[in-house]
Design an enzyme around this catalytic site. Structure first.
Site, mmCIF file in Angstrom:
data_model
loop_
_atom_site.group_PDB
_atom_site.id
_atom_site.type_symbol
_atom_site.label_atom_id
_atom_site.label_comp_id
_atom_site.label_asym_id
_atom_site.label_seq_id
_atom_site.Cartn_x
_atom_site.Cartn_y
_atom_site.Cartn_z
ATOM 1 N N TRP A 41 60.198 48.976 44.961
ATOM 2 C CA TRP A 41 60.274 48.168 46.176
ATOM 3 C C TRP A 41 61.286 47.034 46.026
ATOM 4 C CZ3 TRP A 41 58.142 42.984 46.788
ATOM 5 C CH2 TRP A 41 57.601 42.451 45.612
ATOM 6 N N GLU A 44 51.262 40.882 38.855
ATOM 7 C CA GLU A 44 50.652 41.966 38.081
ATOM 8 C C GLU A 44 49.792 41.462 36.929
ATOM 9 O OE1 GLU A 44 53.966 45.453 38.885
ATOM 10 O OE2 GLU A 44 54.251 44.077 37.205
#
Length: 690
Positions: free
Chosen positions: A284, A415
């Protein structure tokens, strides 16, 4: 787990050239001494050069001067020039330019090559060789062809040397002191992206032959001219800071090296083609970070190809969603892909980090906002928006306890968290996507009824029901907030964590991903990269100045910036808030990340998508560039360490030059018709020079 795995493979090594002096293989590691060494990347002309002087074990001294380039004017052609000069008298020099098909990836198991070699052809008489390879799994064929010319008085007849999948053509000559032996090598590189498998060899050989006929000097001149055009509109000139100047040009160079925009089947990997980490697949990152660079620095056809890439993969995105249990044309774009199918091998990322889906819709919005090309929505844009909106509408569920729509079990951009509930960024992105899709659908229904009818039939789109569903869910979405403040909470339970600042971390424990267990990281408050602030960056017009300041002040001190994509977003937001010291501090983390190899990981490949973020830091951060209501807007702020900077913007058929100095920001129209711009809040009319 994902059923599919793919990566970019290392192809035939076309730079192979062996040199022997009096029977000794020339190897810097085995020379008696390396007396001089110079290597330079000429970014202005796109040429890599090396110059070295060696003393060999037998006492012979030589100078090697080499340069090579992949032609920016003819993308199927590459060339190199290799010269050996005798610095002591009476030596026999042998040159062996060749092609090496015995290549592997560093992460291969048991020396798997992933290729089958279809053909190894060569003609010593003509100085030509070709290696044709096909991937074992996907039947992708690549032909690499060579034409080599060695020039030196008294050279021996060329001799063919072949071993396995390696082929070379050797010539030797006796050199007196000061004599030079030169090899010019012309390469044709053609794959089944450009030609059918049965003709790739013929086309590659034709390309190499044509390049040789053109000649090295003329070929180089055409390549340099193409780079000159790129730099003319893509450069950023910084005054007063040589290190920053070199850093931004290094990044711009590699972005252009990585993606040309002439094939919608290609995309941009986080490492480009500079190293094997991340397998060369697209993420992305392209839509979120790279698209703005190509929008502003290239003709509109180039960024449009990046959108077309995702449109071409829509059917695969729908298949990806179906594998997860979604239906009705819902689309989930992959986290990592080559061909549209998910090929990331970790379920926590593949099935939870779904915010990447919204980046596809935002990229379409960003492209249309920038270019004014609303026709793209009625061509290829809306089907992607439709699939993404359908996904979000199914991914949420109603919470009786909250009386809101919620989204459970996700991973946001940070993350260092996974499997959380109600990640604010993901929820807000879903809201925005559903609203934008509804707005576009209504607009198409009114303005392009025939095309809208085609979409309705092709995709089974029940406009009234689906639009109402999207709007109802968007209006009722739960968006976590820190009570009594303007701070949006990263996710449910974020305040249950021990609220420690990065300043409290022992520097010896940084980066934490190399010193802490994942259990410890996931339980900590520390943020890997912009998460809530990613949303503030994308949708800055949706939030007040108070919200921007409150969220930046809350989250940045908790952010360890251990993703290369983190600093750039913070630079843009800090600049917007007038926090120039903080903006510049964070800019230094990204500008020379690879050039100085801060993280000792350049061997894995360069941070190509972070390089796009560095460009954003300068242009959107310090340059204050935005597009609002179809108008380019600028609010420049000059870092204290710089005396000024200048950049160019392509905008709707115009070319603008923007200069930021101590005295303010100046915008001039270099090409195209008159337009209005906004500079420091004042609307100005720009006209072509008389």
């Amino acid at each position: 787990y994902p059923e599919y795995f793919a990566k970019v493979l290392n192809a035939t090594n076309w730079i192979a050239i062996d040199v022997e002096v009096n029977g000794q293989v020339v190897d810097l590691d085995k020379a008696a001494s390396v007396d001089a060494f110079h290597r330079e990347l000429d970014m202005l002309r796109g040429v890599l050069r090396r110059k070295v002087e060696l003393t060999l074990q037998g006492g012979e001294r030589i100078r090697i001067e080499a340069e090579r380039f992949c032609s920016m004017a003819q993308p199927e052609v590459a060339a190199m020039r290799y010269a050996v000069t005798a610095l002591t008298p009476g030596m026999t020099v042998s040159m062996k330019p060749g092609l090496d098909g015995d290549v592997y990836n560093e992460d291969s198991n048991w020396d798997d090559a992933f290729w089958q070699v279809d053909a190894v052809d060569a003609s010593a008489e003509h100085g030509t060789a070709t290696v044709v390879n096909t991937t074992l799994k996907t039947a992708f064929t690549v032909a690499t062809s060579m034409v080599a010319h060695i020039s030196v008085p008294g050279a021996s007849a060329p001799q063919l040397e072949a071993s396995g999948n390696r082929v070379a053509i050797a010539q030797s000559a006796t050199l007196e002191q000061g004599q030079t032996m030169v090899c010019e090598k012309f390469i044709g590189l053609v794959s089944t992206l450009q030609a059918p498998a049965e003709t790739v060899q013929e086309v590659a050989e034709s390309a190499a032959s044509a390049a040789a006929e053109t000649g090295y000097v003329a070929l180089l001149a055409g390549h340099e001219a193409a780079w000159s055009d790129i730099w003319a509109t893509g450069d950023i000139a910084i005054e007063g800071d040589v290190a920053a100047q070199q850093g931004i040009r290094f990044n711009i160079f590699h972005l252009n090296q990585t993606y040309r925009g002439d094939d919608e089947r290609l995309n941009i990997g986080p490492k480009g083609f500079t190293g094997e980490k991340y397998g060369g697949a697209s993420y992305w990152d392209t839509e979120a970070y790279c698209l703005p660079f190509f929008l502003a620095t290239h003709p509109v056809e180039v960024p449009k190809q990046l959108l077309a890439y995702r449109y071409a993969h829509l059917d695969r995105a729908i298949e990806n969603a179906e594998k997860l249990g979604f239906s009705g044309g819902a689309a989930l774009y992959p986290m990592v892909t080559m061909n549209g199918e998910e090929c990331h091998n970790e379920w926590e990322i593949t099935f939870e980090e779904i915010h990447r889906n919204g980046a596809m819709s935002f990229a379409i919005f960003n492209y249309v906002r920038y270019t004014g090309d609303a026709d793209y929505l009625a061509d290829k844009g809306f089907p992607v928006l439709l699939g993404v909106a359908r996904f979000w509408a199914q991914r949420v569920n109603w919470s009786e306890a909250r009386g809101k729509w919620v989204m459970l079990g996700v991973t946001g951009p940070n993350e260092y968290e996974n499997n959380v509930n109600n990640n604010w960024y993901t929820n807000y992105l879903a809201v925005w996507c559903m609203r934008y899709s509804a707005t576009v659908a209504e607009k198409l229904q009114q303005e392009s009824p025939e095309r809208f009818a085609q979409f309705t039939a092709t995709y089974g789109f029940d406009a009234a029901a689906e639009i109402a569903d999207w709007r109802e869910k968007a209006a009722g979405m739960y968006l976590p907030r820190l009570e009594g403040t303007a701070v949006w909470l990263q996710q449910d339970g974020f305040m249950d964590k021990e609220q420690r600042m990065v300043s409290e971390l022992d520097p010896a424990e940084r980066p934490i991903n190399q010193h802490w267990s994942w259990d410890r990281i996931l339980r900590s408050v520390y943020i890997k990269q912009a998460d809530v602030l990613q949303g503030m960056y994308f949708f800055e017009g949706d939030f007040s100045a108070e919200e921007h300041a409150a969220n930046f002040d809350f989250y940045e001190p908790r952010t360890v910036h251990e993703s290369s994509l983190s600093p750039c977003v913070h630079v843009v937001l800090a600049s917007k808030l007038g926090r120039q010291d903080k903006a510049y501090e964070l800019y230094l983390r990204t500008a020379r990340l690879d050039l100085d190899d801060y993280n000792a990981e350049a061997y894995q490949g360069l941070h190509i998508t972070s390089m796009a973020g560095t460009w954003l830091s300068v242009v959107e951060g310090f340059g204050g560039f935005r597009v609002r209501d179809g108008r380019p807007c600028f609010k420049g702020q000059l870092p204290a360490a710089w005396d000024g900077f200048t950049y160019h913007i392509r905008f709707r058929g115009r070319l603008l030059e923007v200069s930021v100095a101590r005295t303010g920001t100046t915008v001039s129209l270099k090409e195209g018709t008159a337009l209005e711009v906004e500079v420091d809040g004042e609307v100005l009319a720009l006209h072509p020079a008389a």
